[in-house]
Write an enzyme that holds these catalytic residues in place. Structure first.
Site, PDB file in Angstrom:
ATOM      1  N   LYS A 195      66.931  35.700  61.558  1.00 25.06           N
ATOM      2  CA  LYS A 195      66.091  35.045  62.555  1.00 25.06           C
ATOM      3  C   LYS A 195      64.637  35.155  62.107  1.00 25.06           C
ATOM      4  O   LYS A 195      64.088  36.249  62.007  1.00 25.06           O
ATOM      5  CB  LYS A 195      66.285  35.704  63.922  1.00 25.06           C
ATOM      6  CG  LYS A 195      65.522  35.013  65.041  1.00 25.06           C
ATOM      7  CD  LYS A 195      65.864  35.602  66.394  1.00 25.06           C
ATOM      8  CE  LYS A 195      65.065  34.936  67.484  1.00 25.06           C
ATOM      9  NZ  LYS A 195      65.304  35.559  68.797  1.00 25.06           N
ATOM     10  N   LYS A 248      68.664  31.086  61.910  1.00 27.26           N
ATOM     11  CA  LYS A 248      67.849  30.446  62.934  1.00 27.26           C
ATOM     12  C   LYS A 248      66.386  30.457  62.521  1.00 27.26           C
ATOM     13  O   LYS A 248      65.916  31.536  62.129  1.00 27.26           O
ATOM     14  CB  LYS A 248      68.042  31.215  64.253  1.00 27.26           C
ATOM     15  CG  LYS A 248      67.215  30.715  65.404  1.00 27.26           C
ATOM     16  CD  LYS A 248      67.404  31.603  66.588  1.00 27.26           C
ATOM     17  CE  LYS A 248      66.444  31.134  67.666  1.00 27.26           C
ATOM     18  NZ  LYS A 248      66.397  32.035  68.778  1.00 27.26           N
TER      19      LYS A 248
END
Ligand code: PBG
Length: 322
Positions: A195, A248
């Site tokens: 992330k 992500k």
């Protein structure tokens, strides 16, 4: 070899041939739809920063889940906006909080739909950080029991899977142990393993009321410039028991999706985040892009890069086109 023996255009001559030799096919099974739940009843409030998305009370979340399932949708990801926030994000583990109540309402109405929950402190903590804050710093290890407690509240309410998005080190292992000890060894974990500290989360932070009250998330989310570090994050999460790993954002990180695809045979998810959707919608609104074409191309690109699953706010809109 007399020229030209190979003419790639031969297989592009008609739609039938395009369909026949297409390498990447999007399917309803690939998509996970993120939604935002609040407490109360009969609430379906449009979210200004996320066109087409709503703040939903549990009954309305169940309504929307049913519509989504009727369109062929298979899985939801739930984010909660609690009634109260404190230093430790304790409302995240409240069994009467919006997420547990929404899980129960959805499961009662649409038992066949997979319900996954986001696990993090930022929506529930007064400071808006993803971990506990002490002396202006985000503490790692003291955060872990709070995440585990929240995950446990979600699976007790019937969540099929939990998805920790906080980026604390060791949280997958801590959640895995807590679930196992409570008898939920059958519930998988989808880890937000890779992330990045991305500007593309902007619209989400308004939608989830989760912007940090001071500083930023660079102390725990990754530098967008780093590729090798993504491999380490995935290796650690898999070693701690992650069942699905995630990258992500998606669109600006297609190389990372491919990197992780080549690293592991485990299921790989990618999150097309709020800012990615906002760009497509804004461009379509001014007539710069065709919405349908842009939505489908963006998603097929993520799948082609190697993702098995795509978390996307566009899920209900694209389902009828698949
Ligand atoms: C919370 C969380 C965020 C997103 C998913 N879970 C925001 C953040 O890290 O600031 C982003 C989702 C999106 O932008 O669509 N930890």
């Amino acid at each position: 070899m007399p020229w030209p023996v190979h003419r790639p255009r031969r297989l592009r001559d008609s739609q039938i041939l395009w369909d026949l030799v297409r390498e990447t096919k999007l399917s309803p099974f690939d998509l996970i739809y993120p939604i935002f739940v609040v407490s109360g009843q009969n609430k379906k409030i449009p979210i200004p920063s996320l066109p087409g998305q709503f703040h939903l009370s549990p009954d309305q979340a169940a309504e929307l889940a049913q519509e989504f399932s009727q369109k062929g949708g298979r899985a939801l990801l739930l984010f909660g906006l609690p009634d109260y926030k404190d230093e430790t994000g304790s409302s995240g583990a409240d069994p009467k909080g919006p997420v547990p109540l929404a899980i129960q309402a959805i499961k009662a109405k649409v038992p066949g739909l997979a319900v996954i929950t986001d696990v993090c402190l930022c929506e529930y903590a007064s400071h808006g950080h993803c971990g506990l804050v002490e002396g202006g710093r985000v503490k790692n290890d003291p955060t872990l029991p709070h995440l585990a407690e929240q995950a446990l509240a979600h699976v007790r309410a019937g969540a099929d899977m939990v998805a920790p998005s906080d980026m604390m080190d060791g949280r997958v292992g801590a959640i895995r142990r807590a679930l196992d000890e409570a008898g939920f060894e059958d519930r998988p974990i989808m880890a937000y393993s890779v992330k990045y500290a991305s500007c593309f989360y902007g619209p989400f932070r308004d939608a989830a009321d989760s912007a940090p009250s001071f500083g930023d998330r660079r102390g725990y989310q990754m530098d967008p410039a780093n590729r090798l570090e993504a491999r380490l994050e995935v290796e650690l999460d898999l070693a701690e028991g992650a069942d699905i790993v995630m990258v992500k954002p998606a669109g600006p990180y297609l190389d990372i999706i491919r990197e992780i695809r080549n690293l592991t045979d485990r299921p790989l998810a990618a999150y097309q985040v709020s800012g990615e959707m906002a760009m497509i919608k804004a461009a379509a609104a001014v007539g710069a892009l065709d919405f349908k074409a842009a939505a489908l191309e963006s998603l097929v690109g993520v799948k082609r890069a190697g993702a098995d699953l795509i978390l996307t706010y566009l899920a209900p809109e694209v389902l009828p086109w698949l």
